[in-house]
Write a protein that holds these residues in place. Structure first.
Motif, PDB file in Angstrom:
ATOM      1  N   ARG A  95       0.853  -1.173   0.000  1.00 23.48           N
ATOM      2  CA  ARG A  95       0.000   0.000   0.000  1.00 23.48           C
ATOM      3  C   ARG A  95       0.890   1.223   0.000  1.00 23.48           C
ATOM      4  NH1 ARG A  95      -5.266   1.326   1.399  1.00 23.48           N
ATOM      5  NH2 ARG A  95      -5.703  -0.672   0.475  1.00 23.48           N
ATOM      6  N   CYS A  96       0.682   2.054  -0.977  1.00 23.15           N
ATOM      7  CA  CYS A  96       1.488   3.262  -1.094  1.00 23.15           C
ATOM      8  C   CYS A  96       0.929   4.342  -0.168  1.00 23.15           C
ATOM      9  CB  CYS A  96       1.467   3.737  -2.542  1.00 23.15           C
ATOM     10  SG  CYS A  96       2.160   5.368  -2.789  1.00 23.15           S
ATOM     11  N   PRO A  97       1.740   4.875   0.722  1.00 25.81           N
ATOM     12  CA  PRO A  97       1.245   5.923   1.630  1.00 25.81           C
ATOM     13  C   PRO A  97       1.041   7.258   0.931  1.00 25.81           C
ATOM     14  CG  PRO A  97       3.569   5.521   2.030  1.00 25.81           C
ATOM     15  CD  PRO A  97       3.148   4.543   0.967  1.00 25.81           C
ATOM     16  N   GLY A  98       1.571   7.387  -0.264  1.00 25.51           N
ATOM     17  CA  GLY A  98       1.439   8.662  -0.961  1.00 25.51           C
ATOM     18  C   GLY A  98       0.038   8.857  -1.529  1.00 25.51           C
ATOM     19  N   CYS A  99      -0.511   7.793  -2.121  1.00 29.94           N
ATOM     20  CA  CYS A  99      -1.801   7.924  -2.785  1.00 29.94           C
ATOM     21  C   CYS A  99      -2.822   6.960  -2.205  1.00 29.94           C
ATOM     22  CB  CYS A  99      -1.633   7.671  -4.284  1.00 29.94           C
ATOM     23  SG  CYS A  99      -1.034   6.019  -4.663  1.00 29.94           S
ATOM     24  N   ALA A 100      -2.398   6.170  -1.225  1.00 32.89           N
ATOM     25  CA  ALA A 100      -3.285   5.202  -0.581  1.00 32.89           C
ATOM     26  C   ALA A 100      -3.846   4.181  -1.570  1.00 32.89           C
ATOM     27  CB  ALA A 100      -4.408   5.902   0.164  1.00 32.89           C
ATOM     28  N   GLY A 111      14.225  -0.203  10.881  1.00 30.27           N
ATOM     29  CA  GLY A 111      13.620  -0.457   9.581  1.00 30.27           C
ATOM     30  C   GLY A 111      12.167  -0.880   9.644  1.00 30.27           C
ATOM     31  N   GLU A 112      11.608  -0.830  10.819  1.00 30.51           N
ATOM     32  CA  GLU A 112      10.211  -1.236  10.929  1.00 30.51           C
ATOM     33  C   GLU A 112       9.264  -0.188  10.368  1.00 30.51           C
ATOM     34  OE1 GLU A 112       8.836  -3.133  14.307  1.00 30.51           O
ATOM     35  OE2 GLU A 112      10.219  -4.757  13.828  1.00 30.51           O
ATOM     36  N   ASP A 113       9.810   0.993  10.148  1.00 27.46           N
ATOM     37  CA  ASP A 113       8.965   2.041   9.575  1.00 27.46           C
ATOM     38  C   ASP A 113       9.075   2.071   8.053  1.00 27.46           C
ATOM     39  OD1 ASP A 113      11.587   2.755   9.582  1.00 27.46           O
ATOM     40  OD2 ASP A 113      11.283   4.794  10.258  1.00 27.46           O
ATOM     41  N   ARG A 114       9.502   0.989   7.504  1.00 32.85           N
ATOM     42  CA  ARG A 114       9.701   0.923   6.064  1.00 32.85           C
ATOM     43  C   ARG A 114       8.362   1.085   5.335  1.00 32.85           C
ATOM     44  NH1 ARG A 114      12.803  -3.965   5.898  1.00 32.85           N
ATOM     45  NH2 ARG A 114      10.905  -5.022   5.338  1.00 32.85           N
ATOM     46  N   ARG A 115       8.391   1.831   4.258  1.00 30.68           N
ATOM     47  CA  ARG A 115       7.178   2.041   3.472  1.00 30.68           C
ATOM     48  C   ARG A 115       7.475   1.824   2.000  1.00 30.68           C
ATOM     49  NH1 ARG A 115       5.523   1.752   7.633  1.00 30.68           N
ATOM     50  NH2 ARG A 115       4.377   3.178   8.959  1.00 30.68           N
ATOM     51  N   HIS A 116       6.516   1.270   1.336  1.00 31.81           N
ATOM     52  CA  HIS A 116       6.635   1.073  -0.112  1.00 31.81           C
ATOM     53  C   HIS A 116       5.821   2.147  -0.824  1.00 31.81           C
ATOM     54  CE1 HIS A 116       8.431  -3.064  -0.002  1.00 31.81           C
ATOM     55  NE2 HIS A 116       8.031  -2.930   1.242  1.00 31.81           N
ATOM     56  N   TRP A 117       6.441   2.789  -1.762  1.00 32.71           N
ATOM     57  CA  TRP A 117       5.811   3.897  -2.487  1.00 32.71           C
ATOM     58  C   TRP A 117       5.852   3.610  -3.977  1.00 32.71           C
ATOM     59  CZ3 TRP A 117       4.900   8.977  -0.197  1.00 32.71           C
ATOM     60  CH2 TRP A 117       5.270   9.090   1.144  1.00 32.71           C
ATOM     61  N   HIS A 118       4.864   4.138  -4.706  1.00 34.54           N
ATOM     62  CA  HIS A 118       5.030   4.230  -6.149  1.00 34.54           C
ATOM     63  C   HIS A 118       6.207   5.169  -6.396  1.00 34.54           C
ATOM     64  CE1 HIS A 118       0.571   3.325  -6.084  1.00 34.54           C
ATOM     65  NE2 HIS A 118       1.005   2.422  -6.934  1.00 34.54           N
ATOM     66  N   SER A 119       6.990   4.867  -7.402  1.00 29.35           N
ATOM     67  CA  SER A 119       8.143   5.736  -7.668  1.00 29.35           C
ATOM     68  C   SER A 119       7.698   7.185  -7.856  1.00 29.35           C
ATOM     69  CB  SER A 119       8.863   5.273  -8.934  1.00 29.35           C
ATOM     70  OG  SER A 119       9.269   3.941  -8.787  1.00 29.35           O
ATOM     71  N   SER A 120       6.621   7.371  -8.590  1.00 32.42           N
ATOM     72  CA  SER A 120       6.183   8.744  -8.857  1.00 32.42           C
ATOM     73  C   SER A 120       5.650   9.402  -7.592  1.00 32.42           C
ATOM     74  CB  SER A 120       5.124   8.757  -9.952  1.00 32.42           C
ATOM     75  OG  SER A 120       4.056   7.922  -9.602  1.00 32.42           O
ATOM     76  N   CYS A 121       4.998   8.628  -6.731  1.00 32.29           N
ATOM     77  CA  CYS A 121       4.487   9.210  -5.490  1.00 32.29           C
ATOM     78  C   CYS A 121       5.641   9.632  -4.589  1.00 32.29           C
ATOM     79  CB  CYS A 121       3.597   8.215  -4.761  1.00 32.29           C
ATOM     80  SG  CYS A 121       2.056   7.876  -5.627  1.00 32.29           S
ATOM     81  N   TRP A 122       6.681   8.812  -4.565  1.00 29.00           N
ATOM     82  CA  TRP A 122       7.846   9.183  -3.754  1.00 29.00           C
ATOM     83  C   TRP A 122       8.450  10.481  -4.263  1.00 29.00           C
ATOM     84  CZ3 TRP A 122      10.002   8.613   0.729  1.00 29.00           C
ATOM     85  CH2 TRP A 122      11.335   8.984   0.903  1.00 29.00           C
ATOM     86  N   ASN A 174       7.047  12.728  -5.918  1.00 31.90           N
ATOM     87  CA  ASN A 174       6.121  13.857  -5.831  1.00 31.90           C
ATOM     88  C   ASN A 174       5.779  14.256  -4.406  1.00 31.90           C
ATOM     89  OD1 ASN A 174       5.878  14.223  -8.568  1.00 31.90           O
ATOM     90  ND2 ASN A 174       4.222  12.743  -8.753  1.00 31.90           N
ATOM     91  N   ARG A 175       6.227  13.476  -3.446  1.00 29.75           N
ATOM     92  CA  ARG A 175       5.718  13.719  -2.096  1.00 29.75           C
ATOM     93  C   ARG A 175       6.108  15.098  -1.582  1.00 29.75           C
ATOM     94  NH1 ARG A 175      10.654  12.221  -0.956  1.00 29.75           N
ATOM     95  NH2 ARG A 175      11.519  12.617   1.111  1.00 29.75           N
ATOM     96  N   LEU A 176       7.262  15.589  -1.986  1.00 28.34           N
ATOM     97  CA  LEU A 176       7.698  16.898  -1.523  1.00 28.34           C
ATOM     98  C   LEU A 176       7.041  18.004  -2.320  1.00 28.34           C
ATOM     99  CD1 LEU A 176      11.467  16.140  -1.100  1.00 28.34           C
ATOM    100  CD2 LEU A 176       9.700  16.178   0.649  1.00 28.34           C
ATOM    101  N   ARG A 177       6.619  17.639  -3.504  1.00 26.71           N
ATOM    102  CA  ARG A 177       6.047  18.654  -4.361  1.00 26.71           C
ATOM    103  C   ARG A 177       4.627  18.976  -3.942  1.00 26.71           C
ATOM    104  NH1 ARG A 177       7.246  16.473 -10.008  1.00 26.71           N
ATOM    105  NH2 ARG A 177       9.276  15.857  -9.276  1.00 26.71           N
ATOM    106  N   ARG A 178       4.064  18.060  -3.183  1.00 24.60           N
ATOM    107  CA  ARG A 178       2.674  18.245  -2.872  1.00 24.60           C
ATOM    108  C   ARG A 178       2.439  19.539  -2.093  1.00 24.60           C
ATOM    109  NH1 ARG A 178       0.830  13.184  -0.206  1.00 24.60           N
ATOM    110  NH2 ARG A 178       1.878  12.131  -1.876  1.00 24.60           N
ATOM    111  N   GLY A 179       3.413  19.847  -1.217  1.00 21.81           N
ATOM    112  CA  GLY A 179       3.234  21.060  -0.436  1.00 21.81           C
ATOM    113  C   GLY A 179       3.718  22.297  -1.170  1.00 21.81           C
ATOM    114  N   VAL A 180       4.386  22.080  -2.264  1.00 22.28           N
ATOM    115  CA  VAL A 180       4.966  23.200  -3.002  1.00 22.28           C
ATOM    116  C   VAL A 180       4.251  23.337  -4.332  1.00 22.28           C
ATOM    117  CG1 VAL A 180       7.088  24.132  -3.969  1.00 22.28           C
ATOM    118  CG2 VAL A 180       7.176  22.653  -1.946  1.00 22.28           C
ATOM    119  N   ARG A 181       3.676  24.445  -4.553  1.00 25.29           N
ATOM    120  CA  ARG A 181       2.923  24.609  -5.792  1.00 25.29           C
ATOM    121  C   ARG A 181       3.846  24.854  -6.957  1.00 25.29           C
ATOM    122  NH1 ARG A 181      -2.019  28.308  -4.007  1.00 25.29           N
ATOM    123  NH2 ARG A 181      -2.708  26.844  -2.459  1.00 25.29           N
TER     124      ARG A 181
END
Ligand SMILES: [Zn+2]
Length: 106
Positions: A58-63, A82-93, A95-102
């Protein structure tokens, strides 16, 4: 006397064993992690190839689900176990910083 040729043979050209159903092992096989620092802190990031992705995540970026055999990104905090490991779509990863930046408007 000729010098002894004692070059250790590196195992190569062999085939990668199929990824077992456990992502700790998958991570070890795929290798190639790197450190990224962003406004949200430090991360260790690893790109997972489609062949190594054996499970649905489950991607935390787009759910949304990341289906098996989809190349994607795994990120976790460099400290901790490493228990906080998360799997992301490459594009979501990416883009994650861009979300707050217009993006600049034209
Ligand atoms: Zn996503």
């Amino acid at each position: 006397m000729s010098p002894r040729r004692n070059s250790p043979r590196r195992k190569q050209g062999g085939r990668t064993p199929p990824p077992p159903d456990g992502d700790a092992l998958v991570l070890r096989i795929t290798g190639g992690e790197r450190r990224e620092t962003g406004p949200d802190g430090d991360w260790v990031v690893r790109r997972i190839s489609g062949a190594a992705a054996a499970k649905t995540y489950r991607c935390p970026g787009c759910a949304q689900d990341i289906p098996p055999h989809t190349p994607h990104v795994v990120a976790w905090r460099p400290f901790g176990d490493g228990e906080d490991r998360r799997h992301w779509h490459s594009s979501c990863w990416d883009n994650r910083l861009r979300r707050g930046v217009r993006p600049p408007r034209r």
